[in-house]
Design an enzyme around this catalytic site. Structure first.
Site, PDB file in Angstrom:
ATOM      1  N   ASP A 163       0.828  -1.207   0.000  1.00 35.68           N
ATOM      2  CA  ASP A 163       0.000   0.000   0.000  1.00 35.68           C
ATOM      3  C   ASP A 163       0.865   1.262   0.000  1.00 35.68           C
ATOM      4  O   ASP A 163       1.871   1.341   0.701  1.00 35.68           O
ATOM      5  CB  ASP A 163      -0.890  -0.028   1.254  1.00 35.68           C
ATOM      6  CG  ASP A 163      -2.060   0.931   1.163  1.00 35.68           C
ATOM      7  OD1 ASP A 163      -2.551   1.165   0.044  1.00 35.68           O
ATOM      8  OD2 ASP A 163      -2.496   1.425   2.219  1.00 35.68           O
ATOM      9  N   ASP A 221       1.922   4.927  -5.517  1.00 34.35           N
ATOM     10  CA  ASP A 221       1.240   6.167  -5.189  1.00 34.35           C
ATOM     11  C   ASP A 221       2.023   7.344  -5.754  1.00 34.35           C
ATOM     12  O   ASP A 221       2.976   7.826  -5.152  1.00 34.35           O
ATOM     13  CB  ASP A 221       1.094   6.297  -3.667  1.00 34.35           C
ATOM     14  CG  ASP A 221       0.357   7.562  -3.255  1.00 34.35           C
ATOM     15  OD1 ASP A 221       0.007   8.366  -4.143  1.00 34.35           O
ATOM     16  OD2 ASP A 221       0.139   7.751  -2.038  1.00 34.35           O
ATOM     17  N   GLU A 262      -3.001   5.638  -8.231  1.00 38.38           N
ATOM     18  CA  GLU A 262      -3.792   6.657  -7.540  1.00 38.38           C
ATOM     19  C   GLU A 262      -3.739   7.957  -8.316  1.00 38.38           C
ATOM     20  O   GLU A 262      -2.687   8.389  -8.775  1.00 38.38           O
ATOM     21  CB  GLU A 262      -3.298   6.894  -6.113  1.00 38.38           C
ATOM     22  CG  GLU A 262      -4.143   7.923  -5.384  1.00 38.38           C
ATOM     23  CD  GLU A 262      -3.938   7.946  -3.871  1.00 38.38           C
ATOM     24  OE1 GLU A 262      -4.690   8.633  -3.184  1.00 38.38           O
ATOM     25  OE2 GLU A 262      -3.020   7.255  -3.391  1.00 38.38           O
ATOM     26  N   HIS A 270      -7.689  10.241   4.562  1.00 37.50           N
ATOM     27  CA  HIS A 270      -7.072   9.319   5.515  1.00 37.50           C
ATOM     28  C   HIS A 270      -7.275   9.826   6.937  1.00 37.50           C
ATOM     29  O   HIS A 270      -7.393  11.027   7.177  1.00 37.50           O
ATOM     30  CB  HIS A 270      -5.569   9.196   5.242  1.00 37.50           C
ATOM     31  CG  HIS A 270      -5.252   8.562   3.924  1.00 37.50           C
ATOM     32  ND1 HIS A 270      -4.492   9.185   2.968  1.00 37.50           N
ATOM     33  CD2 HIS A 270      -5.602   7.357   3.402  1.00 37.50           C
ATOM     34  CE1 HIS A 270      -4.371   8.391   1.915  1.00 37.50           C
ATOM     35  NE2 HIS A 270      -5.032   7.277   2.146  1.00 37.50           N
ATOM     36  N   GLY A 271      -7.289   8.880   7.884  1.00 42.19           N
ATOM     37  CA  GLY A 271      -7.343   9.262   9.290  1.00 42.19           C
ATOM     38  C   GLY A 271      -8.762   9.511   9.775  1.00 42.19           C
ATOM     39  O   GLY A 271      -9.743   9.041   9.196  1.00 42.19           O
ATOM     40  N   VAL A 279      -9.412   0.190   4.768  1.00 43.29           N
ATOM     41  CA  VAL A 279      -9.748   0.437   6.165  1.00 43.29           C
ATOM     42  C   VAL A 279      -8.488   0.263   7.008  1.00 43.29           C
ATOM     43  O   VAL A 279      -7.857  -0.797   6.986  1.00 43.29           O
ATOM     44  CB  VAL A 279     -10.847  -0.533   6.658  1.00 43.29           C
ATOM     45  CG1 VAL A 279     -11.124  -0.312   8.144  1.00 43.29           C
ATOM     46  CG2 VAL A 279     -12.125  -0.361   5.845  1.00 43.29           C
ATOM     47  N   ASN A 280      -8.142   1.304   7.746  1.00 45.81           N
ATOM     48  CA  ASN A 280      -6.994   1.234   8.631  1.00 45.81           C
ATOM     49  C   ASN A 280      -7.327   1.815  10.003  1.00 45.81           C
ATOM     50  O   ASN A 280      -7.176   1.153  11.032  1.00 45.81           O
ATOM     51  CB  ASN A 280      -5.797   1.980   8.019  1.00 45.81           C
ATOM     52  CG  ASN A 280      -4.565   1.944   8.901  1.00 45.81           C
ATOM     53  OD1 ASN A 280      -4.425   1.062   9.754  1.00 45.81           O
ATOM     54  ND2 ASN A 280      -3.671   2.885   8.718  1.00 45.81           N
TER      55      ASN A 280
END
Length: 269
Positions: free
Chosen positions: A77, A99, A129, A172-173, A223-224
């Site tokens: 990733d 990326d 991306e 993100h986050g 999902v992180n």
């Protein structure tokens, strides 16, 4: 069994990618996949290499593939360095993401095309991306700049990627406010490019919106944060309940339980 992204899509239309970096995360994710009878994507971020060698991540995934009946994708990733992509492929990663979202469109196309050429030699798939999100750790604010249909068509046509990560209001986050996902833009891009789209930053997006995104053309969500928060919650609950002499292995066991629960909620989609 470790399979690539295209093989996974042949067996299952909608996929969830969960980030892992140690025993608790990988086992919690695979426990959930086994119980829900779903194929999952195990994602190892380039940024994790500072505390978990990529060789260790690949070895863990290889050994766990022998212990679980359900196949999964082993995915690199947010790789920004081509040497990381090449190393991952040599170590047995079945899918890689280059990326280049911070590069110019031309530079992104050039580098992603190189990643595709490398991956083909190993029978691996590539995610590209287009459209910059915030930092992977969620440390900076997102600029609401949507991925364009025109650029998406050019990017996919010239690179030959198997999946495309897009910016459509996701981040993100932890979201500072309720996220607004442009489902219509997802439909437009998917109709143009014809490859599965990827929605990064899916933690915090309402489940009904994720379901709409799947219907619109997203094939993979990432999902992180939800798993990271769940692992901390399990550890904290154990520490609070045990008293003055908690044991580390028991804290990690509780983290694994909570990670599994969080993963199962997304697999219900």
């Amino acid at each position: 069994m470790i399979i690539n992204l295209n093989e996974a899509f042949k067996r299952q239309s909608n996929l969830v990618a969960f980030n892992f970096f140690n025993i608790e995360t990988i086992s919690g994710i695979l426990d959930a996949a086994q119980e829900k009878d779903r194929i999952v994507i195990l994602s190892f971020g380039e940024s994790y290499m500072e505390h978990t060698p990529i060789e260790v991540a690949a070895a863990m995934a290889s050994e766990y593939s022998k212990l679980y009946k359900k196949p999964f994708v082993l995915h690199l990733d947010h790789a920004t360095r081509m040497e990381t992509v090449e190393k991952a492929l040599h170590l047995g990663f079945s899918s890689v993401m280059f990326d280049g979202s911070k590069l110019t469109l031309e530079e992104n196309i050039f580098n992603t095309t190189m990643a595709v050429q490398h991956a083909k030699r190993f029978g691996a798939t590539v995610e590209g991306e287009l459209g910059y999100l915030n930092n992977e750790d969620g440390s900076d604010e997102i600029e609401l700049v949507y991925t364009s249909v025109k650029d998406s068509l050019r990017f996919v046509s010239e690179t030959g990627v198997d999946a495309l990560a897009v910016a459509v209001g996701n981040a993100h986050g932890i979201y500072k406010s309720k996220p607004s996902i442009n489902v219509d833009r997802i439909k437009e891009i998917h109709a143009s490019v014809g490859v599965p789209l990827v929605l990064h930053g899916s933690s915090g997006i309402p489940m009904e919106v994720l379901a709409q995104s799947f219907e619109a053309g997203v094939g993979k969500i990432n999902v992180n944060t939800e798993l990271a928060l769940a692992g901390c919650r399990g550890t904290r609950e154990y520490m609070d309940s045990f008293g003055e002499n908690p044991r580390f292995e028991n804290a990690m066991r509780m983290a694994r339980v909570e990670i599994k629960k969080a993963a199962m909620e997304f697999l219900d989609l």
